[in-house]
Design a protein around this motif. Structure first.
Motif, PDB file in Angstrom:
ATOM      1  N   SER A   1      50.753  37.735  47.040  1.00 21.56           N
ATOM      2  CA  SER A   1      49.320  37.521  46.825  1.00 21.56           C
ATOM      3  C   SER A   1      49.042  36.411  45.820  1.00 21.56           C
ATOM      4  CB  SER A   1      48.652  38.823  46.367  1.00 21.56           C
ATOM      5  OG  SER A   1      49.216  39.279  45.155  1.00 21.56           O
TER       6      SER A   1
ATOM      7  N   ALA B   1      51.983  44.350  50.904  1.00 19.32           N
ATOM      8  CA  ALA B   1      51.015  44.642  49.851  1.00 19.32           C
ATOM      9  C   ALA B   1      49.793  43.732  49.928  1.00 19.32           C
ATOM     10  CB  ALA B   1      51.672  44.507  48.477  1.00 19.32           C
TER      11      ALA B   1
ATOM     12  N   MET C   1      47.832  43.436  52.274  1.00 23.10           N
ATOM     13  CA  MET C   1      46.738  44.131  52.950  1.00 23.10           C
ATOM     14  C   MET C   1      45.805  44.813  51.959  1.00 23.10           C
ATOM     15  SD  MET C   1      48.410  45.772  56.418  1.00 23.10           S
ATOM     16  CE  MET C   1      49.786  46.595  55.597  1.00 23.10           C
ATOM     17  N   THR C   2      46.364  45.318  50.847  1.00 26.90           N
ATOM     18  CA  THR C   2      45.538  46.001  49.857  1.00 26.90           C
ATOM     19  C   THR C   2      45.203  45.114  48.664  1.00 26.90           C
ATOM     20  OG1 THR C   2      47.563  46.934  48.893  1.00 26.90           O
ATOM     21  CG2 THR C   2      46.374  48.295  50.488  1.00 26.90           C
ATOM     22  N   GLU C   3      46.147  44.255  48.268  1.00 26.87           N
ATOM     23  CA  GLU C   3      45.922  43.402  47.100  1.00 26.87           C
ATOM     24  C   GLU C   3      44.945  42.270  47.375  1.00 26.87           C
ATOM     25  OE1 GLU C   3      50.426  43.962  45.194  1.00 26.87           O
ATOM     26  OE2 GLU C   3      49.754  42.010  45.937  1.00 26.87           O
ATOM     27  N   ARG C   4      44.964  41.760  48.626  1.00 29.51           N
ATOM     28  CA  ARG C   4      44.136  40.595  48.943  1.00 29.51           C
ATOM     29  C   ARG C   4      43.364  40.816  50.245  1.00 29.51           C
ATOM     30  NH1 ARG C   4      45.386  35.759  46.548  1.00 29.51           N
ATOM     31  NH2 ARG C   4      43.492  35.121  47.643  1.00 29.51           N
ATOM     32  N   PRO C   5      42.323  41.638  50.202  1.00 34.28           N
ATOM     33  CA  PRO C   5      41.534  41.852  51.415  1.00 34.28           C
ATOM     34  C   PRO C   5      40.814  40.604  51.900  1.00 34.28           C
ATOM     35  CG  PRO C   5      40.478  42.862  49.497  1.00 34.28           C
ATOM     36  CD  PRO C   5      41.849  42.443  49.064  1.00 34.28           C
TER      37      PRO C   5
END
Length: 369
Positions: A244, A265, A267-271
């Motif tokens: 990210s 990660a 997918m959740t850290e950088r929408p």
């Protein structure tokens, strides 16, 4: 004009093919595709077992064409070597395991053999494998490069500014992608990223000499990715190389690697970031009887190249395609895909970490930024 299937009376005879794969980072998950109870064995046990026990190559799937009742057109064969073992174990041992899988392919009557996932880089893009009369081999990298450029065309209109960064630019797929982009430029800026500075400089100079009007720079630093609107990942690694902190707000990532080199990660850290799985083709006319890790009707581009070389029957399409992927072979595979358009071989609707997503639009990207 609508493309039609070749006439059975005039089309050259198809050849049988085999495509080699191997367990990826999570060995148990992939081995469960062969037989579900195998997924209960811990990865640590798999690592020891694959290295020390005489595990034979295994047929994972058989491939059938919807336009013929002639039986299986080819097979997908598992090389019993984990992804990390492919790159870290003794090279002679790894190549020996790959050779054993080709022996199985030969026993099944294969005349075209595709080197999937890390079997290509682990064997020096196939150059370390012994020659076998009557069998042509391919890394599948040429058609992968062609579909990658098709995906770039689809993604770039949504990428603000038109700056493309290619990670792994000097690899087999990366070099072919850069040369295809030199023939038909896309975007305004191109950044080439790889570890070998000398090869990078040569490739960047080659691109610049074409007078495309696209600004090109070469670097060994991942920091350059932070300026890019569209990041294309073409590396050969067992773990994530793109995280990210490397990405600008609203960036788009095209990950064309197996095993994948982007961090889940994201997918959740950088929408705000869209990650698109690259190298996937729609093949509605192909029936894959077995689990290759993709939804029905889809196949990896490298597998598609193997199929196209086999289905074509043309001598020019069925020559060894090992080593560096060439633009000429990529264009031959493009033309073969058009001849077999009744079976598919087109860019698939996008997936993101294996889940269906949508092609982005410019408005959504601007809002994310």
């Amino acid at each position: 004009m609508t493309e039609t299937a070749p006439s059975p009376d005039t089309a050259p005879a198809a050849r049988r093919f085999a495509f080699l794969v191997h367990p990826r980072a999570q060995v148990a998950t992939d081995m469960a595709r062969i037989w579900r109870p195998l997924g209960l064995i811990p990865d640590s046990a798999w690592g020891w077992g694959l290295r020390n026990l005489p595990v034979p190559p295994i047929t994972l799937a058989n491939v059938h064409r919807a336009d013929t009742d002639a039986g299986p057109a080819g097979s997908v064969i598992v090389v019993p070597v984990g992804a990390r073992q492919m790159l870290a174990e003794n090279r002679r041992w790894v190549v020996g395991r790959i050779e054993a899988a080709i022996d199985r392919a030969e026993a099944l009557g294969a005349e075209i053999v595709g080197l999937g996932a890390l079997t290509a880089p682990a064997s020096g893009a196939g150059r370390m494998l012994r020659e076998r009369p009557g069998i042509a081999m391919t890394t599948g990298n040429a058609f992968t490069a062609y579909l990658t450029v098709e995906a770039i065309r689809r993604l770039l209109p949504a990428a603000r500014g038109g700056h493309i960064a290619i990670i792994g630019a000097t690899g087999s797929v990366g070099t072919c992608v850069v040369r295809l982009l030199a023939d038909e430029p896309i975007g305004t800026d191109l950044t080439l990223i790889a570890r070998n500075e000398r090869r990078l400089d040569i490739l960047a100079a080659e691109f610049a000499e074409r007078g495309t009007g696209v600004s090109v720079r070469a670097t060994t630093s991942m920091d350059a990715v932070r300026d890019a609107d569209l990041v294309v990942v073409l590396t050969s690694a067992t773990d994530a190389v793109l995280r990210s902190e490397h990405l600008r707000p609203g960036a788009i990532v095209l990950d064309d690697t197996q095993p994948r080199n982007t961090d889940p990660a994201l997918m959740t850290e950088r929408p705000d970031v869209l990650v698109v799985d690259g190298g996937v083709a729609a093949v509605p006319g192909i029936r894959i009887r077995g689990d290759i890790g993709l939804p029905r009707g889809l196949a990896y581009a490298c597998l598609c190249e193997t199929m196209l070389m086999a289905f074509s029957g043309n001598a020019a399409d069925a020559v060894d395609a090992v080593g560096q992927a060439s633009v000429d072979h990529a264009l031959r595979m493009r033309d073969a895909a058009r001849r077999f358009a009744h079976l598919g071989f087109t860019l698939a609707d996008p997936l993101s970490f294996g889940r269906p997503t949508h092609w982005p639009d410019a408005v959504a990207v601007e809002q994310a930024a």
